[in-house]
Design an enzyme around this catalytic site. Structure first.
Site, PDB file in Angstrom:
ATOM      1  N   GLY A  65      72.689  69.064 -15.668  1.00  0.00           N
ATOM      2  CA  GLY A  65      70.984  69.876 -15.847  1.00  0.00           C
ATOM      3  C   GLY A  65      70.581  69.834 -16.766  1.00  0.00           C
ATOM      4  N   CYS A  66      70.657  68.741 -17.603  1.00  0.00           N
ATOM      5  CA  CYS A  66      69.593  67.985 -19.231  1.00  0.00           C
ATOM      6  C   CYS A  66      68.729  67.601 -18.408  1.00  0.00           C
ATOM      7  CB  CYS A  66      70.937  67.481 -19.844  1.00  0.00           C
ATOM      8  SG  CYS A  66      69.647  66.706 -21.473  1.00  0.00           S
ATOM      9  N   ILE A  67      67.731  68.643 -18.973  1.00  0.00           N
ATOM     10  CA  ILE A  67      66.256  67.692 -18.848  1.00  0.00           C
ATOM     11  C   ILE A  67      66.325  66.377 -19.549  1.00  0.00           C
ATOM     12  CG2 ILE A  67      63.559  68.213 -18.933  1.00  0.00           C
ATOM     13  CD1 ILE A  67      64.618  71.520 -18.891  1.00  0.00           C
TER      14      ILE A  67
END
Length: 137
Positions: free
Chosen positions: A11-13
């Site tokens: 989920g880390c951009i």
């Protein structure tokens, strides 16, 4: 082209952008969850090479941002033990290509190592979380 084992925080951009840069360059990216990987001290240590111990840490980890953890006061053994217990402390992504390892995503270093697409802006910051001012990871 290389096969890159890419250890990320799901989920880390920033990690999503980093993976895209590798894929655009033609690399195969095998994604692993950095937070659930069964780390050992010896295996985790490989990713940090000769980097200073303070560079092993994710500077946006809550314990570091809040001043509860001061990496500069730790030994290597203490640092690795804490990272195994709390993987959010690990600088990401961790990368492995064959028997070479790296932590973080410095574009110039990655380009020199495995090459990025020619149009990649090597001066762009893809290590700092784009939502760093609002999200504590």
């Amino acid at each position: 082209m290389a096969t890159v084992d890419f250890y990320e925080k799901p989920g880390c951009i920033g990690n999503a952008k980093q993976k895209r840069l590798l894929q655009i360059a033609g690399h195969t990216v095998r994604v692993h969850n950095l937070l659930t990987e069964p780390w050992t001290a010896d295996r985790l240590r490989l990713f940090f090479g000769d980097r200073p111990l303070t560079d092993w840490f994710n500077p946006t980890a809550p314990a570091i941002k809040q001043g509860n953890l001061q990496p500069e006061k730790l030994t290597a053994g203490e640092a690795l033990s804490l990272m195994i217990q709390h993987p959010i402390l690990i600088r990401r992504p961790l990368l492995q290509v064959g028997d070479r390892y790296a932590a973080g995503f410095d574009l110039a270093d990655i380009d020199a190592w495995i090459s990025l697409a020619p149009e990649t802006n090597l001066s762009e910051d893809v290590q700092t979380c784009p939502q760093q001012s609002t999200v504590m990871d």
